[in-house]
Design a protein around this motif. Structure first.
Motif, mmCIF file in Angstrom:
data_model
loop_
_atom_site.group_PDB
_atom_site.id
_atom_site.type_symbol
_atom_site.label_atom_id
_atom_site.label_comp_id
_atom_site.label_asym_id
_atom_site.label_seq_id
_atom_site.Cartn_x
_atom_site.Cartn_y
_atom_site.Cartn_z
ATOM 1 N N GLN A 4 0.830 -1.202 0.000
ATOM 2 C CA GLN A 4 0.000 0.000 0.000
ATOM 3 C C GLN A 4 0.870 1.259 0.000
ATOM 4 O O GLN A 4 0.569 2.251 -0.675
ATOM 5 C CB GLN A 4 -0.924 0.007 1.226
ATOM 6 C CG GLN A 4 -2.067 -0.995 1.130
ATOM 7 C CD GLN A 4 -3.011 -0.897 2.321
ATOM 8 O OE1 GLN A 4 -2.783 -0.108 3.231
ATOM 9 N NE2 GLN A 4 -4.074 -1.694 2.290
ATOM 10 N N ALA A 5 1.956 1.237 0.757
ATOM 11 C CA ALA A 5 2.838 2.406 0.848
ATOM 12 C C ALA A 5 3.462 2.731 -0.505
ATOM 13 O O ALA A 5 3.635 3.903 -0.861
ATOM 14 C CB ALA A 5 3.925 2.145 1.894
ATOM 15 N N LYS A 6 3.798 1.681 -1.273
ATOM 16 C CA LYS A 6 4.384 1.891 -2.614
ATOM 17 C C LYS A 6 3.393 2.646 -3.507
ATOM 18 O O LYS A 6 3.762 3.599 -4.208
ATOM 19 C CB LYS A 6 4.734 0.531 -3.217
ATOM 20 C CG LYS A 6 5.458 0.625 -4.548
ATOM 21 C CD LYS A 6 5.818 -0.774 -5.044
ATOM 22 C CE LYS A 6 6.520 -0.669 -6.402
ATOM 23 N NZ LYS A 6 6.830 -2.008 -6.951
ATOM 24 N N LYS A 19 3.973 11.248 -5.843
ATOM 25 C CA LYS A 19 4.803 11.716 -6.982
ATOM 26 C C LYS A 19 3.921 12.386 -8.044
ATOM 27 O O LYS A 19 4.350 13.292 -8.752
ATOM 28 C CB LYS A 19 5.546 10.537 -7.606
ATOM 29 C CG LYS A 19 6.766 10.089 -6.803
ATOM 30 C CD LYS A 19 7.431 8.899 -7.478
ATOM 31 C CE LYS A 19 8.523 8.324 -6.616
ATOM 32 N NZ LYS A 19 9.117 7.113 -7.198
ATOM 33 N N ASN A 20 2.695 11.882 -8.149
ATOM 34 C CA ASN A 20 1.751 12.424 -9.137
ATOM 35 C C ASN A 20 0.978 13.623 -8.587
ATOM 36 O O ASN A 20 -0.104 13.974 -9.078
ATOM 37 C CB ASN A 20 0.765 11.338 -9.587
ATOM 38 C CG ASN A 20 1.475 10.238 -10.371
ATOM 39 O OD1 ASN A 20 2.445 10.504 -11.092
ATOM 40 N ND2 ASN A 20 0.989 9.011 -10.223
ATOM 41 N N LYS A 21 1.544 14.227 -7.539
ATOM 42 C CA LYS A 21 1.020 15.464 -6.955
ATOM 43 C C LYS A 21 -0.343 15.307 -6.282
ATOM 44 O O LYS A 21 -1.056 16.290 -6.079
ATOM 45 C CB LYS A 21 0.900 16.577 -8.027
ATOM 46 C CG LYS A 21 2.157 16.809 -8.848
ATOM 47 C CD LYS A 21 3.300 17.284 -7.991
ATOM 48 C CE LYS A 21 4.535 17.606 -8.859
ATOM 49 N NZ LYS A 21 5.696 17.955 -8.055
ATOM 50 N N ILE A 22 -0.706 14.058 -5.954
ATOM 51 C CA ILE A 22 -1.963 13.876 -5.204
ATOM 52 C C ILE A 22 -1.682 14.227 -3.736
ATOM 53 O O ILE A 22 -0.709 13.768 -3.156
ATOM 54 C CB ILE A 22 -2.482 12.428 -5.329
ATOM 55 C CG1 ILE A 22 -2.845 12.135 -6.780
ATOM 56 C CG2 ILE A 22 -3.675 12.197 -4.398
ATOM 57 C CD1 ILE A 22 -3.241 10.721 -7.040
ATOM 58 N N LYS A 23 -2.564 15.066 -3.171
ATOM 59 C CA LYS A 23 -2.333 15.525 -1.807
ATOM 60 C C LYS A 23 -3.260 14.788 -0.828
ATOM 61 O O LYS A 23 -4.400 14.471 -1.159
ATOM 62 C CB LYS A 23 -2.562 17.026 -1.714
ATOM 63 C CG LYS A 23 -1.516 17.816 -2.477
ATOM 64 C CD LYS A 23 -1.500 19.268 -2.037
ATOM 65 C CE LYS A 23 -0.348 19.993 -2.698
ATOM 66 N NZ LYS A 23 -0.251 21.384 -2.241
ATOM 67 N N PHE A 24 -2.714 14.557 0.376
ATOM 68 C CA PHE A 24 -3.494 13.897 1.447
ATOM 69 C C PHE A 24 -3.466 14.786 2.688
ATOM 70 O O PHE A 24 -2.485 15.508 2.936
ATOM 71 C CB PHE A 24 -2.903 12.521 1.789
ATOM 72 C CG PHE A 24 -2.868 11.557 0.645
ATOM 73 C CD1 PHE A 24 -4.030 10.920 0.220
ATOM 74 C CD2 PHE A 24 -1.679 11.305 -0.035
ATOM 75 C CE1 PHE A 24 -4.007 10.040 -0.827
ATOM 76 C CE2 PHE A 24 -1.652 10.420 -1.095
ATOM 77 C CZ PHE A 24 -2.818 9.771 -1.503
ATOM 78 N N PHE A 44 -5.298 8.441 6.473
ATOM 79 C CA PHE A 44 -4.893 7.038 6.592
ATOM 80 C C PHE A 44 -3.650 6.774 5.746
ATOM 81 O O PHE A 44 -2.733 6.044 6.151
ATOM 82 C CB PHE A 44 -6.049 6.139 6.142
ATOM 83 C CG PHE A 44 -5.704 4.670 6.108
ATOM 84 C CD1 PHE A 44 -5.585 3.938 7.276
ATOM 85 C CD2 PHE A 44 -5.487 4.018 4.896
ATOM 86 C CE1 PHE A 44 -5.261 2.589 7.252
ATOM 87 C CE2 PHE A 44 -5.157 2.675 4.853
ATOM 88 C CZ PHE A 44 -5.052 1.958 6.033
ATOM 89 N N GLU A 45 -3.583 7.395 4.550
ATOM 90 C CA GLU A 45 -2.476 7.147 3.622
ATOM 91 C C GLU A 45 -1.131 7.576 4.219
ATOM 92 O O GLU A 45 -0.139 6.837 4.147
ATOM 93 C CB GLU A 45 -2.721 7.905 2.308
ATOM 94 C CG GLU A 45 -3.825 7.304 1.440
ATOM 95 C CD GLU A 45 -5.213 7.690 1.910
ATOM 96 O OE1 GLU A 45 -6.187 7.118 1.377
ATOM 97 O OE2 GLU A 45 -5.343 8.542 2.838
ATOM 98 N N LEU A 46 -1.096 8.768 4.840
ATOM 99 C CA LEU A 46 0.170 9.232 5.418
ATOM 100 C C LEU A 46 0.554 8.400 6.648
ATOM 101 O O LEU A 46 1.732 8.226 6.956
ATOM 102 C CB LEU A 46 0.060 10.709 5.794
ATOM 103 C CG LEU A 46 -0.026 11.691 4.605
ATOM 104 C CD1 LEU A 46 0.003 13.133 5.085
ATOM 105 C CD2 LEU A 46 1.102 11.462 3.597
ATOM 106 N N GLU A 70 5.284 2.279 7.269
ATOM 107 C CA GLU A 70 6.331 1.716 6.401
ATOM 108 C C GLU A 70 7.720 2.084 6.927
ATOM 109 O O GLU A 70 8.627 1.236 6.979
ATOM 110 C CB GLU A 70 6.158 2.241 4.973
ATOM 111 C CG GLU A 70 7.228 1.697 4.021
ATOM 112 C CD GLU A 70 7.323 2.497 2.734
ATOM 113 O OE1 GLU A 70 7.588 1.881 1.690
ATOM 114 O OE2 GLU A 70 7.158 3.734 2.786
ATOM 115 N N LYS A 71 7.895 3.357 7.329
ATOM 116 C CA LYS A 71 9.188 3.786 7.867
ATOM 117 C C LYS A 71 9.543 2.973 9.116
ATOM 118 O O LYS A 71 10.684 2.562 9.303
ATOM 119 C CB LYS A 71 9.144 5.278 8.214
ATOM 120 C CG LYS A 71 9.101 6.205 7.024
ATOM 121 C CD LYS A 71 8.980 7.663 7.487
ATOM 122 C CE LYS A 71 8.802 8.603 6.303
ATOM 123 N NZ LYS A 71 8.555 9.996 6.755
#
Length: 859
Positions: free
Chosen positions: A714-716, A723-728, A733-735, A741-742
């Motif tokens: 999911q992190a990938k 990279k595609n400039k989608i902002k969260f 949940f995504e961030l 992942e870190k």
């Protein structure tokens, strides 16, 4: 593996092997084989020490008359090479039950006639019971082979107290007694009770050069063994003690002999009989030589734990010298018959200790008359009331009675020690501090409030010779009392403060700091912070400072006692020396219970003595030794032993790392702590998720942990979106998945580093131990042995002060709300409620009811 661990391992394995055999029977097999191993190993050791070549030992059999007779004269018995325990082991698959039958049969034939009473028939119980180990020779062979392999690794070269083999033997006896109910528990006196009796008797005999001790109901022989050990602490000459024992049951009689022989007691000092003590008394003589063997038997000490309230044949005993002048015990209860038997056999300056049921102190009839005669003839010295549930197989309360033939004083010391114990499983157990306190009270003949009293013969006569302990010693807790005035009007009664007088004497500034005097009889609290007032007191600070200074000096004293002569010190004597030093240090420091301090010493000493035994057996080089850490792992469906690193033979790796490898150890600990932090951070993220987010496939079914593979996938995808400039949103949940992942990557890298650092530190620790200097050894042993004692002793003032703070708080809380204030509050509440009623409205009937209720609450 130390002897404690080895004993526990053998018990665990033996317990699994027991199968359908009763514990009481299985005991006879395993203990019999341990004893046979002892005799075999002892003979081999004797031959090696006398420079017999290995080949000559291997050719030993009955045809070598000269050597055989030399061994029989020296050892009291002879075992041919083919019959040695070690040979059975070496036979491997060729071993057969017939080897054991032949060996035991041969042993009986090859005994020195002089020591027939010591060795003859000693293996009869084992020999006749072999058939119970299996229905066929093959089954018996298999069972015996498992047994002898179970005990083959027990060494017999310990120097401390008694050998390892003897320790394990005693351990197994106690475990069989504890786990097999009444039937198996009859033959065994718990070690702590045995030790208590032994210390009292040893103190009485400490000036004697040659000593005879006798147990007429010897059971396992543990009472005699413990007395011997206690006496040796004073005389340091084990061969100065002669042991007499009599036991009715044949298998238990064999147990007595085995146990005594394994303590290294020379056969000349062992006189053991199989017979009914009450029916077949000494004088003893051997039928084959009645004149030379005649011995009327008067000894320095008798000790016994006879069967309680046993039915016996009391007829035709009037002329028996044991009972003449005292009376005959009733046929339903032989307790006093055993006591009078013991008393008869002690010398004029002798002593006896006997365990009896509590009823002997107050029962009437024939027993009452015997008790009266014993008191009037001045034989009863001390009575010790023990806790219930001390003995296996019975929960009845018991006593120890100490008697002497001649005494200077006519009073009786009565001790109620029934409250001093700890729980251990179903049974109660005396702690070392409980034993020490009882022994000190007996030897110093002290009257202690709520514990003991020296009672005059006059008082006993006034009580019609009833010796029931509560008549003389009230050990019950004080009932809480309430002061009527303080309960009504508040304040703290002066007499309740005076109950803490020992504190006011030790901390003279505290009373005025804590309380204000309101009248001659009442005080009030003068602080809102009791703890701070007490802890900031000058006298409290001085008290702690004095204590710490005294016990810092103690540390140097213990270091000198333990480390200056480590290979030669006697474990038991050294503990006594340290105990005396601690008690002396506490003489000027009031309030601390010296027996609490002794318990700390004894708890730590048990660990120290294990190390001392290893060092004195194996030498100083054992401190620098490391052992393979063998663990059991399953491989191809089978359990296999494999090595998993190393263990310090004496010095724990972590101790060495903490003292000598601090930097490397600290780096490793930092990494391990970070690993724990990561685990906490995972949980924090999970808790921050919404219920909808928790339905993600990134979490397990229980929603308690992340699934690494799903998170990484999911992190990938999320990084591609970024990279595609989608902002969260920052809290999306995504961030949070990116953050997880870190953590996963950090955790993986950290685990690899920890493994490398651990292995590196582990090998460095091994190398460090193997190359320790003398000063480093002393530093590490000080930290392992001495620092824990000092640190725990220094906790005693803190515990004392905390208890004092609690006492003051309880006293303050007790009268903080008085009846006068409660009454005032009730009146105010009534008036307030009455006013509220005045404001209510309703129909004629409602108002009439409210008026009646208003009058009722106003009284």
């Amino acid at each position: 593996m130390n002897k404690q661990q080895l004993a526990a391992t053998i018990w665990e394995s033996a317990n699994k092997m027991r199968s359908k055999i009763e514990a009481n029977e299985y005991k006879d097999y395993i203990l019999g084989f341990i004893f046979y191993k002892y005799l075999s190993d002892k003979e081999v050791k004797f031959l090696v020490e006398n420079q017999f070549p290995s080949e000559e030992i291997k050719s030993l059999d009955e045809t070598k008359e000269n050597i055989k007779n030399y061994i029989i004269d020296s050892m009291g018995y002879f075992i041919s090479y083919n019959n040695l325990f070690s040979t059975w082991i070496n036979n491997g698959k060729d071993f057969d039950v017939s080897n054991v039958r032949d060996a035991l049969s041969a042993f009986n034939r090859l005994i020195n006639p002089k020591f027939k009473k010591v060795f003859e028939g000693i293996f009869d119980t084992l020999q006749t019971g072999l058939s119970k180990l299996g229905t066929s020779a093959a089954a018996q062979t298999k069972a015996i082979s498992e047994l002898i392999h179970l005990i083959k690794n027990i060494p017999m070269d310990g120097k401390q107290d008694y050998d390892v083999l003897g320790y394990i033997y005693e351990y197994l006896i106690s475990m069989f007694a504890a786990n097999a109910g009444k039937k198996a528990g009859e033959f065994y006196t718990p070690h702590e009770v045995s030790l208590l009796m032994s210390e009292i008797i040893a103190d009485h005999l400490k000036e004697k050069k040659e000593i005879k001790i006798y147990d007429p109901t010897s059971g396992s022989g543990s009472l005699l063994i413990n007395i011997g050990n206690s006496i040796i602490k004073h005389s340091n000459n084990p061969n100065s003690i002669k042991y007499y024992a009599q036991e009715l049951k044949e298998n238990t009689y064999n147990l007595t002999r085995m146990n005594l022989i394994m303590r290294g007691i020379i056969p000349d000092n062992l006189i053991v009989r199989n017979g009914d003590t009450l029916e077949d008394d000494w004088p003893y003589f051997d039928e084959s030589n009645p004149i030379d063997s005649y011995e009327p038997l008067y000894v320095d000490a008798v000790v016994s734990n006879p069967p309680y309230s046993l039915a016996w044949d009391s007829s035709n005993k009037n002329e028996d010298l044991r009972y003449k002048g005292f009376g005959i015990a009733p046929k339903s209860k032989a307790d006093y018959a055993f006591l009078l038997h013991d008393l008869y056999h002690i010398k004029p300056d002798g002593i006896m200790a006997i365990v009896l049921p509590h009823g002997v102190l107050f029962r009437g009839g024939e027993e009452g008359q015997i008790r009266k005669n014993l008191i009037e003839k001045n034989h009863i010295d001390s009575i010790i009331g023990l806790p219930s549930n001390l003995f296996f197989g019975t929960g009845i309360p018991t006593i120890i009675m100490i008697l002497k033939q001649k005494r200077e004083n006519s009073d009786i010391l009565i001790i109620d020690a029934s409250k001093g114990f700890i729980k251990e499983g179903k049974n109660n157990k005396l702690q070392a501090s409980d034993i020490k306190k009882i022994v000190d009270t007996v030897t110093n003949r002290q009257s202690i409030t709520k514990y003991s009293k020296v009672v005059s013969k006059k008082e006993i006569r006034e009580n019609e010779y009833n010796l029931n302990i509560p008549r003389y010693v009230d050990s019950s807790e004080n009932t809480e009392k309430w002061d009527l005035y303080a309960s009504m009007f508040g304040g703290i009664p002066k007499d309740e403060l005076e109950e803490l007088n020992e504190y006011w004497l030790s901390f003279p500034d505290l009373k005025d700091n804590l309380f204000i005097k309101e009248s001659d009889s009442y005080y009030k609290l003068n602080t809102d912070d009791i703890r701070n007032t007490i802890e900031s007191s000058t006298s409290i600070k001085n008290y702690i400072s004095t204590f710490n200074l005294e016990f810092n000096n103690l540390k140097a004293f213990i270091e000198k006692e333990l480390l200056d002569n480590i290979e030669e010190i006697n474990s038991s004597n050294t503990e006594d020396i340290l105990c005396n030093k601690i008690f002396k240090s506490l003489e000027e420091i009031k309030l601390i219970n010296k027996y609490d301090a002794f318990q700390i010493l004894d708890d730590e000493w048990k660990k120290i003595s294990i190390d001392l035994e290893i060092i004195q057996t194996e030498g100083l080089q054992s401190i620098k030794k490391v052992d393979p850490n063998i663990v059991i792992k399953k491989k191809n469906g089978k359990n296999e032993e494999i090595q998993d690193g190393w263990l310090g033979h004496i010095l724990p790796f972590e101790l060495v790392q903490n003292i000598l490898l601090k930097e490397e150890y600290s780096i490793l600990k930092d990494k391990e702590n970070r690993l724990l932090e990561i685990s906490s951070e995972y949980q924090e993220i999970i808790e921050s998720l919404s219920e909808e987010d928790k339905e993600s496939k990134a979490l397990n079914e229980e929603k308690t942990a992340f699934i690494n593979s799903v998170v990484l996938k999911q992190a990938k995808n999320i990084r591609n979106d970024l990279k595609n400039k989608i902002k969260f949103d920052d809290d999306s949940f995504e961030l949070k998945i990116i953050e997880v992942e870190k953590l996963i990557n950090e955790e993986k890298e950290l685990k690899a580093k920890i493994k490398t650092s651990y292995n590196k530190l582990h090998l460095l620790t091994k190398k460090t131990i193997e190359n320790l200097s003398d000063s480093q050894i002393n530093e590490l042993l000080t930290e392992k042995w001495i620092t824990p004692i000092i640190n725990k002793l220094k906790e005693l003032p803190k515990s004392l002060i905390n208890q004092f703070i609690n006492n003051i708080k309880e006293l303050s809380d007790k009268y903080s709300t008085n009846f006068f204030e409660i009454e005032k509050e009730i009146k105010e509440t009534e008036n307030e409620l009455s006013s509220l009623i005045d404001e209510l409205t309703g129909n004629e009937y409602d108002l009439k009811a409210l008026k009646a209720f208003q009058e009722m609450i106003k009284g």
